[in-house]
Design a protein around this motif. Structure first.
Motif, PDB file in Angstrom:
ATOM      1  N   GLY A   1       0.936  -1.709   0.541  1.00 43.26           N
ATOM      2  CA  GLY A   1      -0.608  -0.342   0.200  1.00 43.26           C
ATOM      3  C   GLY A   1       0.425   0.991   0.154  1.00 43.26           C
ATOM      4  N   LEU A   2       2.366   0.948  -0.107  1.00 46.41           N
ATOM      5  CA  LEU A   2       3.269   2.610  -0.030  1.00 46.41           C
ATOM      6  C   LEU A   2       4.100   2.108  -1.262  1.00 46.41           C
ATOM      7  CD1 LEU A   2       5.013   2.255   3.304  1.00 46.41           C
ATOM      8  CD2 LEU A   2       2.773   3.256   2.764  1.00 46.41           C
ATOM      9  N   ASP A   3       3.851   3.916  -2.017  1.00 41.84           N
ATOM     10  CA  ASP A   3       4.718   4.005  -3.009  1.00 41.84           C
ATOM     11  C   ASP A   3       6.276   3.454  -3.451  1.00 41.84           C
ATOM     12  OD1 ASP A   3       5.595   6.122  -2.125  1.00 41.84           O
ATOM     13  OD2 ASP A   3       4.065   6.836  -3.354  1.00 41.84           O
ATOM     14  N   ALA A   4       6.716   3.539  -3.889  1.00 41.92           N
ATOM     15  CA  ALA A   4       7.829   3.797  -4.038  1.00 41.92           C
ATOM     16  C   ALA A   4       8.802   4.436  -2.945  1.00 41.92           C
ATOM     17  CB  ALA A   4       8.981   3.448  -5.115  1.00 41.92           C
ATOM     18  N   ASP A   5       8.977   5.562  -3.091  1.00 46.94           N
ATOM     19  CA  ASP A   5       9.520   6.563  -2.407  1.00 46.94           C
ATOM     20  C   ASP A   5       8.867   6.700  -0.700  1.00 46.94           C
ATOM     21  OD1 ASP A   5      10.169   9.357  -1.149  1.00 46.94           O
ATOM     22  OD2 ASP A   5       8.722   9.884  -0.699  1.00 46.94           O
ATOM     23  N   GLU A   6       7.813   6.470  -0.546  1.00 47.29           N
ATOM     24  CA  GLU A   6       6.883   5.796   0.453  1.00 47.29           C
ATOM     25  C   GLU A   6       7.812   4.656   1.585  1.00 47.29           C
ATOM     26  OE1 GLU A   6       2.446   7.692   1.101  1.00 47.29           O
ATOM     27  OE2 GLU A   6       2.661   5.782  -0.169  1.00 47.29           O
TER      28      GLU A   6
ATOM     29  N   ALA B   1      13.670   2.570   5.906  1.00 45.04           N
ATOM     30  CA  ALA B   1      14.877   3.527   6.532  1.00 45.04           C
ATOM     31  C   ALA B   1      14.649   3.433   7.854  1.00 45.04           C
ATOM     32  CB  ALA B   1      14.755   4.273   5.957  1.00 45.04           C
ATOM     33  N   ALA B   2      13.320   4.067   8.686  1.00 47.74           N
ATOM     34  CA  ALA B   2      13.092   4.176   9.918  1.00 47.74           C
ATOM     35  C   ALA B   2      13.061   3.111  10.734  1.00 47.74           C
ATOM     36  CB  ALA B   2      11.101   4.982   9.515  1.00 47.74           C
TER      37      ALA B   2
ATOM     38  N   GLN C   1       4.238   0.002  19.780  1.00 49.35           N
ATOM     39  CA  GLN C   1       3.468   1.426  19.318  1.00 49.35           C
ATOM     40  C   GLN C   1       2.597   1.306  18.895  1.00 49.35           C
ATOM     41  OE1 GLN C   1       6.931   2.675  16.674  1.00 49.35           O
ATOM     42  NE2 GLN C   1       8.510   3.077  18.531  1.00 49.35           N
ATOM     43  N   ARG C   2       1.431   2.628  19.075  1.00 47.11           N
ATOM     44  CA  ARG C   2       0.520   2.450  18.434  1.00 47.11           C
ATOM     45  C   ARG C   2      -0.095   3.355  17.446  1.00 47.11           C
ATOM     46  NH1 ARG C   2      -4.654   0.304  21.992  1.00 47.11           N
ATOM     47  NH2 ARG C   2      -6.179   2.227  20.175  1.00 47.11           N
TER      48      ARG C   2
ATOM     49  N   ASP D   1       5.915   5.720  10.546  1.00 48.48           N
ATOM     50  CA  ASP D   1       5.869   5.609  12.193  1.00 48.48           C
ATOM     51  C   ASP D   1       5.518   4.000  11.857  1.00 48.48           C
ATOM     52  OD1 ASP D   1       4.826   8.156  13.322  1.00 48.48           O
ATOM     53  OD2 ASP D   1       3.234   8.179  11.839  1.00 48.48           O
ATOM     54  N   ILE D   2       4.777   3.654  10.659  1.00 52.58           N
ATOM     55  CA  ILE D   2       4.709   2.574   9.921  1.00 52.58           C
ATOM     56  C   ILE D   2       5.949   1.803  10.266  1.00 52.58           C
ATOM     57  CG2 ILE D   2       4.315   0.936   7.983  1.00 52.58           C
ATOM     58  CD1 ILE D   2       1.942   3.000   6.828  1.00 52.58           C
TER      59      ILE D   2
END
Length: 78
Positions: A15-20, A26-27, A48-49, A58-59
């Motif tokens: 559900g995330l595009d390549a940038d996301e 990285a996170a 974590q919620r 956050d994800i």
């Protein structure tokens, strides 16, 4: 001081595009490194919620906390 190496073969964020997905990855890496550095592999952090509208970062951080909990034996890894 001992060194811990964790290798994640593939990390998929549906559900995330390549940038996301790159930002989430990285996170994830940063958070998992932080958790292992601070808590080692025996003490998991509290889960974590996610906010109602999570950012990719956050994800990634939430995923890292879940993986760390699984490695630390205090939860189920995704």
């Amino acid at each position: 001081m001992s060194r811990v190496a964790i290798e994640v073969g593939q990390l998929v964020f549906h559900g995330l595009d390549a940038d996301e997905a790159g930002r989430a990855g990285a996170a994830f890496s940063s958070e998992l490194q932080r958790l292992v550095g601070q808590r080692g592999l025996s003490r998991a952090a509290a889960p974590q919620r996610l906010p109602a509208r999570p950012r990719p970062e956050d994800i990634g951080r939430a995923a890292a906390a879940r993986v760390h909990a699984g490695i630390a034996g205090q939860g189920r890894a995704p």
